[in-house]
Design an enzyme around this catalytic site. Sequence first.
Site, PDB file in Angstrom:
ATOM      1  N   CYS A 136      -8.292   2.756   7.206  1.00 60.47           N
ATOM      2  CA  CYS A 136      -7.662   3.412   6.057  1.00 60.47           C
ATOM      3  C   CYS A 136      -8.305   2.929   4.748  1.00 60.47           C
ATOM      4  O   CYS A 136      -8.786   1.801   4.662  1.00 60.47           O
ATOM      5  CB  CYS A 136      -6.151   3.223   6.097  1.00 60.47           C
ATOM      6  N   SER A 165       1.178  -5.295   3.175  1.00 60.06           N
ATOM      7  CA  SER A 165       2.617  -5.443   3.418  1.00 60.06           C
ATOM      8  C   SER A 165       3.204  -6.636   2.660  1.00 60.06           C
ATOM      9  O   SER A 165       4.287  -7.108   2.982  1.00 60.06           O
ATOM     10  CB  SER A 165       2.857  -5.602   4.922  1.00 60.06           C
ATOM     11  N   CYS A 222       0.857  -1.193   0.000  1.00 62.74           N
ATOM     12  CA  CYS A 222       0.000   0.000   0.000  1.00 62.74           C
ATOM     13  C   CYS A 222       0.893   1.244   0.000  1.00 62.74           C
ATOM     14  O   CYS A 222       2.119   1.135   0.142  1.00 62.74           O
ATOM     15  CB  CYS A 222      -0.875  -0.002   1.259  1.00 62.74           C
ATOM     16  N   HIS A 250      -1.759  -4.875  19.187  1.00 60.97           N
ATOM     17  CA  HIS A 250      -1.132  -4.408  17.943  1.00 60.97           C
ATOM     18  C   HIS A 250      -0.332  -3.134  18.208  1.00 60.97           C
ATOM     19  O   HIS A 250      -0.791  -2.245  18.934  1.00 60.97           O
ATOM     20  CB  HIS A 250      -2.210  -4.160  16.878  1.00 60.97           C
ATOM     21  N   THR A 292      -6.467   1.327  11.905  1.00 60.63           N
ATOM     22  CA  THR A 292      -6.549   1.537  10.447  1.00 60.63           C
ATOM     23  C   THR A 292      -6.915   0.264   9.676  1.00 60.63           C
ATOM     24  O   THR A 292      -7.515   0.338   8.615  1.00 60.63           O
ATOM     25  CB  THR A 292      -5.209   2.059   9.892  1.00 60.63           C
ATOM     26  N   GLU A 350       0.148  -0.490  16.526  1.00 58.61           N
ATOM     27  CA  GLU A 350      -0.530   0.779  16.193  1.00 58.61           C
ATOM     28  C   GLU A 350      -1.430   1.218  17.353  1.00 58.61           C
ATOM     29  O   GLU A 350      -1.429   2.391  17.743  1.00 58.61           O
ATOM     30  CB  GLU A 350      -1.382   0.600  14.917  1.00 58.61           C
ATOM     31  N   SER A 397       0.549 -10.222  10.202  1.00 60.72           N
ATOM     32  CA  SER A 397       0.049  -8.944   9.704  1.00 60.72           C
ATOM     33  C   SER A 397      -1.435  -8.790  10.022  1.00 60.72           C
ATOM     34  O   SER A 397      -2.253  -9.651   9.672  1.00 60.72           O
ATOM     35  CB  SER A 397       0.268  -8.878   8.192  1.00 60.72           C
ATOM     36  N   HIS A 442       3.573   1.488  11.767  1.00 62.58           N
ATOM     37  CA  HIS A 442       2.468   1.430  12.738  1.00 62.58           C
ATOM     38  C   HIS A 442       2.587   2.496  13.824  1.00 62.58           C
ATOM     39  O   HIS A 442       1.710   2.646  14.654  1.00 62.58           O
ATOM     40  CB  HIS A 442       2.437   0.080  13.453  1.00 62.58           C
TER      41      HIS A 442
HETATM   42  S1  SF4 Z   1      -2.626   2.694   7.394  1.00 60.67           S
HETATM   43 FE1  SF4 Z   1      -1.490   0.806   7.093  1.00 60.67          FE
HETATM   44  S2  SF4 Z   1      -2.601  -0.224   5.417  1.00 60.67           S
HETATM   45 FE2  SF4 Z   1      -3.242   1.939   5.400  1.00 60.67          FE
HETATM   46  S3  SF4 Z   1      -1.891   2.960   3.922  1.00 60.67           S
HETATM   47 FE3  SF4 Z   1      -0.990   3.187   5.986  1.00 60.67          FE
HETATM   48  S4  SF4 Z   1       0.426   1.471   6.194  1.00 60.67           S
HETATM   49 FE4  SF4 Z   1      -0.941   1.002   4.498  1.00 60.67          FE
END
Ligand code: SF4
Length: 273
Positions: A185, A257, A12, A123, A157, A125, A213, A73
């Site tokens: 996201c 990823s 991404c 996680h 996300t 994040e 992931s 993250h």
């Molecule tokens: S939030 Fe995670 S999945 Fe979305 S663009 Fe960013 S890195 Fe990629």
Amino acid sequence: MNVVKTKNIGFCFGVKRAIKMVLKAAEETGGKVFTIGPIIHNPQMVELLKEKGVIPVDDVYQVRDGTVVFRTHGIKKEEEEYIRSTGLKAIDTTCPFVKRVRKHAKNLEKSGYQVVIVGDRNHPEVKSVLSYLNNDGIVLQEPTTLTAKKVGVVSQTTLDKDTFVEIVKELIAGVEELRIYNTICESTQIRQNEAIELSGEVDMMLVVGGKNSSNCTKLYKVVHKVQPKTHHIETVEDLRPEWFENVARVGLTGGASTPDLIIDIVEGRVKNF
Ligand code: SF4
């Protein structure tokens, strides 16, 4: 074997950006680039980056020299403060979409809302966002009733939309004022939608990506609901010939990823089954 891929597959925007930044740093410094934890959740890519001098470390407090990378993250507030205080060179590859979650969470906190983060409390994040709230947030992984006056909600996300909606619905009952930011996201959402659509048109689905992931495991979960014949694999080595009995058309998708090269190798092998 006929193989159909989803349109959005492979890295991404956030992962592409992060990999580019660390490779540039490794090239400029001749190695000695440390990431706090793996920069992305793909073991094969992390191994490849190690060869270029990008080394994941668990404990940032052990890093004495070199360049420290804040991974996609995000890292914890106390880790960032420590790195800044040492004067070590820092590169921030935190995805802008992750920063958006943090921004909304902090603004909600400032405005007097009890912040709820919908996501996986283990996680990185979620741990990162929580740390920027001085750990004064509530993480919900499943529908839970809360009794509070003002609640503000953000999502991890890579969450799937259905889980987010279910949890938010449950909150409505006990909360006087509810403010919601859907911070899933776009890339995650698009991938999930495309994969769900494709899974209805094929005999079997393969989700390619790291087992560690979050976005890959969520992708597998949503696809498996629609297409019970779905397998989550990391590499071509995980393919089992018996899966392909009575299968003529295979759908292929990958997490944010997952390197293109791994997907291409899987595609080539499946075509030959
Ligand atoms: S939030 Fe995670 S999945 Fe979305 S663009 Fe960013 S890195 Fe990629």
